[in-house]
Design an enzyme around this catalytic site. Structure first.
Site, PDB file in Angstrom:
ATOM      1  N   SER A  31      39.608  39.304  39.223  1.00 20.36           N
ATOM      2  CA  SER A  31      40.159  38.963  37.913  1.00 20.36           C
ATOM      3  C   SER A  31      39.755  37.554  37.473  1.00 20.36           C
ATOM      4  CB  SER A  31      41.682  39.102  37.904  1.00 20.36           C
ATOM      5  OG  SER A  31      42.281  38.196  38.786  1.00 20.36           O
TER       6      SER A  31
ATOM      7  N   LYS B 179      50.335  35.612  35.300  1.00 17.14           N
ATOM      8  CA  LYS B 179      49.227  34.652  35.257  1.00 17.14           C
ATOM      9  C   LYS B 179      49.399  33.666  34.103  1.00 17.14           C
ATOM     10  CE  LYS B 179      46.193  37.758  37.649  1.00 17.14           C
ATOM     11  NZ  LYS B 179      45.044  38.594  37.686  1.00 17.14           N
TER      12      LYS B 179
END
Length: 90
Positions: A25, A70
């Site tokens: 990611s 995140k």
């Protein structure tokens, strides 16, 4: 140390020191970090920028899971901007 060879083009970039960028990611931020190191000037304009997203060999950015966590982590770390894949934005 990074050595990249594509066709007749070779690149030796030395130690890029891209900090905490890692995992699938982190692909988009890793690619932007390399671009920033290899081009003149400051890509971020001095801003603290965080982000996430997979990236494939053709440069397409893909969605990731856990984006809310995140984003909160990036905000706590002082990021003023967060780059996210289009498919993670509603």
């Amino acid at each position: 140390m990074v050595d990249i060879g594509i066709g007749d083009v070779g690149l030796h970039a030395g130690n890029l020191q891209l900090g905490d960028v890692g995992g699938p990611s982190g692909g988009m931020m890793f690619a932007l970090g390399i671009y920033d190191k290899l081009t003149p000037g400051e890509l971020t304009g001095g801003n603290s920028i965080a982000g996430t997203g997979t990236i494939d060999g053709s440069g397409l950015v893909g969605p990731i899971g856990g984006i809310q966590q995140k984003m909160f982590g990036a905000q706590r770390a002082g990021a003023k901007f967060f780059l996210a894949p289009k498919d993670n934005c509603s």
